[in-house]
Design an enzyme around this catalytic site. Structure first.
Site, mmCIF file in Angstrom:
data_model
loop_
_atom_site.group_PDB
_atom_site.id
_atom_site.type_symbol
_atom_site.label_atom_id
_atom_site.label_comp_id
_atom_site.label_asym_id
_atom_site.label_seq_id
_atom_site.Cartn_x
_atom_site.Cartn_y
_atom_site.Cartn_z
ATOM 1 N N SER A 163 0.796 -1.227 0.000
ATOM 2 C CA SER A 163 0.000 0.000 0.000
ATOM 3 C C SER A 163 0.827 1.275 0.000
ATOM 4 C CB SER A 163 -0.941 0.016 1.204
ATOM 5 O OG SER A 163 -0.222 0.170 2.411
ATOM 6 N N LYS B 88 0.814 4.535 6.819
ATOM 7 C CA LYS B 88 0.284 5.409 5.774
ATOM 8 C C LYS B 88 0.957 6.776 5.887
ATOM 9 C CE LYS B 88 -2.855 2.202 4.875
ATOM 10 N NZ LYS B 88 -2.722 1.322 3.682
#
EC number: 3.4.21.89
Length: 225
Positions: A33, A106
């Site tokens: 990701s 993230k």
């Protein structure tokens, strides 16, 4: 002589444990990701202490505990107690990261009070009305130019963050967890720290770029002191 060696080893383990607990932790990257900033199986170090004093900035790459419903239920088979014990001991000195699968990593896009909107006519995300040029770190599929396949317009509540993955079309981040209890926002209380260094593999050893320049023109949110 043997007693001295044992004492030295115990002190070394204690120091390593204190460093891991209060200063730096090791994690590995379980998914794609954050590509190409971070690749699958990269091992990273996370600074736990600096953000506590200086806070977090837009662009920081952070590790945090699941706010609830972001990760699927664990399906890992039970392992023999001796294996669990060995990994626990290695984790005390930062040589193992057994809880990496229970955390997420993230990039911070929105701070408390920020309004984050996607997307404008050029496919850019805007923070407090300022469009972001994320080309320096964003990974998009061939033929795609929009920074997100899904539109959103959110205002980040106090004590929370809005986070997105760099591999924007392959990241289950704030956008895709708005139906969860936290509405896609990450509570500051869930943050472990800021990732700052890739330690393995050796050919990728180096500092992690936060690309703060991308956010340099973003003003403080309305009403901020």
């Amino acid at each position: 002589m043997l007693r001295d060696i044992v004492v030295i080893l115990l002190v070394a383990v204690l120091v390593s444990f204190l460093v891991k607990t209060f200063l730096v932790r090791s994690f590995y990257i379980p998914s794609g990701s954050m590509e190409n900033t971070l690749m699958v199986d990269d091992r990273i170090l996370v600074d736990e202490i600096t953000p506590r004093f200086g806070g977090y900035d837009r662009g920081d790459v952070i590790v945090f505990r699941d706010p609830g419903g972001w990760l699927p239920p664990s399906t890992a088979p039970e392992r023999p107690p001796v294996v669990e014990a060995g990994e626990w001991l290695l984790s005390l000195v930062g040589l193992a990261a057994p809880d990496s699968d229970d955390h997420l990593i993230k990039r911070i896009i929105g701070l408390p009070g920020d309004r984050v909107v996607c997307c404008n006519a050029l496919g850019q995300i805007a923070v407090n009305g300022v469009p972001l040029d994320e080309g320096s770190y964003l990974r998009l599929p061939a033929g795609q130019t929009a920074a997100s396949a899904d539109a959103f317009d959110v205002t980040v509540p106090e004590g929370s963050l809005w986070v997105l993955g760099d591999n924007r079309y392959s990241s289950k981040d704030s956008r895709y967890n708005q139906d969860q209890p936290g509405a896609g926002f990450v509570p500051l209380d869930n943050l472990v720290g800021r990732a700052f260094l890739i330690t393995y593999p050796l050919d990728r050893f180096g500092l992690i770029d936060f690309h703060h320049e991308v956010f340099s023109g973003v003003p403080a949110p309305e009403g901020a002191p």
